[in-house]
Motif scaffolding. Sequence first.
Motif, short mmCIF file in Angstrom:
data_model
loop_
_atom_site.label_atom_id
_atom_site.label_comp_id
_atom_site.label_asym_id
_atom_site.label_seq_id
_atom_site.Cartn_x
_atom_site.Cartn_y
_atom_site.Cartn_z
N ALA A 28 -62.06 -40.00 10.75
CA ALA A 28 -63.15 -40.53 11.62
C ALA A 28 -63.09 -42.00 11.72
CB ALA A 28 -64.60 -40.15 10.93
N ALA A 29 -62.31 -42.56 10.41
CA ALA A 29 -62.21 -43.98 10.35
C ALA A 29 -61.01 -44.26 11.51
CB ALA A 29 -61.61 -44.21 9.04
N GLY A 30 -60.07 -43.52 11.77
CA GLY A 30 -59.14 -43.71 12.90
C GLY A 30 -59.86 -43.70 14.12
N SER A 31 -60.79 -43.18 14.28
CA SER A 31 -61.41 -43.01 15.60
C SER A 31 -62.44 -44.55 15.83
CB SER A 31 -62.36 -42.03 15.80
OG SER A 31 -61.67 -40.78 15.78
N GLU A 32 -62.21 -45.33 15.13
CA GLU A 32 -62.94 -46.60 15.56
C GLU A 32 -61.92 -47.75 15.88
OE1 GLU A 32 -65.30 -48.28 12.10
OE2 GLU A 32 -66.13 -46.38 11.69
N ILE A 33 -62.24 -48.07 16.99
CA ILE A 33 -61.54 -49.27 17.63
C ILE A 33 -62.25 -50.44 17.69
CG2 ILE A 33 -60.42 -49.95 19.89
CD1 ILE A 33 -59.36 -47.12 18.64
N GLU A 34 -61.66 -51.56 17.22
CA GLU A 34 -62.21 -52.84 16.86
C GLU A 34 -62.58 -53.41 18.09
OE1 GLU A 34 -61.70 -56.98 14.61
OE2 GLU A 34 -60.60 -55.21 13.89
N LYS A 35 -61.54 -53.41 19.10
CA LYS A 35 -61.46 -54.14 20.25
C LYS A 35 -60.67 -53.56 21.30
CE LYS A 35 -60.90 -58.87 22.25
NZ LYS A 35 -60.48 -60.23 22.10
N LEU A 36 -60.99 -53.32 22.66
CA LEU A 36 -60.27 -52.89 23.55
C LEU A 36 -60.45 -53.82 24.84
CD1 LEU A 36 -58.85 -50.26 25.08
CD2 LEU A 36 -60.98 -49.58 25.88
N THR A 37 -58.95 -54.41 25.18
CA THR A 37 -58.93 -55.17 26.33
C THR A 37 -58.29 -54.57 27.55
OG1 THR A 37 -58.48 -56.89 24.73
CG2 THR A 37 -57.64 -57.42 27.00
N VAL A 38 -59.22 -54.90 28.55
CA VAL A 38 -58.96 -54.33 29.70
C VAL A 38 -58.72 -55.49 31.00
CG1 VAL A 38 -59.83 -52.92 31.85
CG2 VAL A 38 -60.63 -52.39 29.43
N ALA A 39 -57.47 -55.29 31.34
CA ALA A 39 -57.13 -56.54 32.34
C ALA A 39 -57.08 -55.92 33.67
CB ALA A 39 -55.70 -57.11 31.99
N PHE A 40 -57.61 -56.83 34.62
CA PHE A 40 -57.62 -56.78 36.26
C PHE A 40 -56.61 -57.53 36.91
CE2 PHE A 40 -61.39 -54.57 34.88
CZ PHE A 40 -61.70 -53.65 35.76
N VAL A 41 -55.93 -57.19 37.99
CA VAL A 41 -55.21 -58.36 38.45
C VAL A 41 -55.99 -58.99 39.48
CG1 VAL A 41 -53.06 -56.67 38.29
CG2 VAL A 41 -54.65 -56.48 40.58
N PRO A 42 -55.85 -60.24 40.01
CA PRO A 42 -56.47 -60.96 40.75
C PRO A 42 -56.62 -60.75 42.19
CG PRO A 42 -54.57 -62.17 40.28
CD PRO A 42 -54.62 -60.71 39.63
N SER A 43 -56.81 -59.61 42.85
CA SER A 43 -57.03 -59.22 44.22
C SER A 43 -58.23 -59.45 44.65
CB SER A 43 -56.80 -57.74 44.25
OG SER A 43 -57.71 -56.82 43.66
N ARG A 44 -59.11 -59.86 44.19
CA ARG A 44 -60.53 -60.44 44.55
C ARG A 44 -60.65 -61.74 43.71
NH1 ARG A 44 -63.43 -56.22 47.01
NH2 ARG A 44 -65.24 -57.74 47.19
N GLU A 45 -61.70 -62.60 43.94
CA GLU A 45 -61.90 -63.82 43.18
C GLU A 45 -62.20 -63.29 41.75
OE1 GLU A 45 -61.53 -66.94 44.09
OE2 GLU A 45 -61.43 -66.58 46.28
N PRO A 46 -61.44 -64.06 40.71
CA PRO A 46 -61.87 -63.78 39.46
C PRO A 46 -63.16 -63.47 38.81
CG PRO A 46 -60.12 -65.26 39.58
CD PRO A 46 -60.50 -65.11 40.75
N GLU A 47 -64.04 -64.65 39.14
CA GLU A 47 -65.70 -64.37 38.75
C GLU A 47 -66.40 -63.10 39.40
OE1 GLU A 47 -67.27 -66.02 36.62
OE2 GLU A 47 -65.17 -66.95 36.21
N GLU A 48 -65.72 -62.99 40.73
CA GLU A 48 -66.56 -61.89 41.34
C GLU A 48 -66.01 -60.46 40.69
OE1 GLU A 48 -66.44 -59.74 45.84
OE2 GLU A 48 -65.14 -61.44 45.38
#
Length: 382
Positions: A65-85
């Motif tokens: 159960a302890a191993g199933s805790e993820i403190e932070k997950l970073t998801v990155a997108f490529v800039p095929s559209r305006e970044p703010e959009e």
Amino acid sequence: MKKSISLLVAGVMCASFLAGCGGSSASTASEETTGSSAASEAATPEEADSSATTEKADSSVEAEAAGSEIEKLTVAFVPSREPEEIITATEPLKQMLTDELAKEGYKVGEIDITVGTSYEAVGEALSAGTADVGLIPGGTYVLYDDGCDVLLTATRDGLSIDSDAAKDWNDQKPTEASDKQATSYRALMIAGPSPKGKELAEKINSGESLTWEDIDSANWSIMGSSSPAGYIYPSLWLQDGFSKSILDLSHAVQSDSYGSAFARLASGQIDVLCTYADARRDYEEKWNSEYSMTNSIWDDTAVIGVTAPIYNDTISVSKTSPIMDDAFKAALSNAFINIGNTDAGKEVIAIYSHNGYQPAQSGDYDSERAAQLMIQSMNATP
């Protein structure tokens, strides 16, 4: 040779999981019945062994159960559209992923969504482990597959036009979505409303073929070298038709996003841009509202070139991220597939023209590898 290369690129185009844990607790029913502490003291060796086994099992469950805790997950997108959009449109994805991963047995503390400064920057972040998940094109994936694994391929709405001939795209405009799902798409070379853009469009629409002089006299917008629709496949189109590559263009500028490329096209700073086939549908409203054009994007632009089909975008994961083991990859796959199967999820991933996801494997992108090898060969210094 050129035709066989095009066939190679076009021909390879046409190409889950689990978690759960349980626990048990030792029964003390006989002690409660007798009320005697002596019964506990007089436990047989077998009972003692059973108690130890139970305690060990409970401890394993707690560790799992302890191993199933993820403190932070970073998801990155490529800039095929305006970044703010992209950031604004994908904000709901944070909660969706949190909820879906919870169903898979993972408690995620924080989900960080970022947009890379370039396609290459996202590939490098996955390789370095500073990004855990990347939504990247096939071309970016094969360039960085030493540092990332492909999990899923995006599906997208097919289009009302899927022709090799540029004139067909102009005669049958506007391009509309079809109800047929597709795992590949085209790249288009689109001419704008500048005098040179109109000149090139007129030749195509009158049934004439463009010459290298026509192509080279125009101002072009291209994307980064790992962008399939903005660089790789347009370069293959140039190679097939004119024995040239993007590097041979006398006037080519790299745009940081398709939004900035369309803004340049509208203002006349460039004559031609390289982009994905349904891009004009995405920028139809902005053409008038933000780029201040009077005519519709369909009247102001025309297709002058069409590439071979390109296999769809990927969801890839870092090989060096410390949280990315096989179980978590399976959970992520299930999470994204489930999100893509909901109306709310489809609304979020529509920012990338994605409609859903299906499991992928490295071999699905062998055509991209062939394209990359050809690009490297064409760009090699003699």
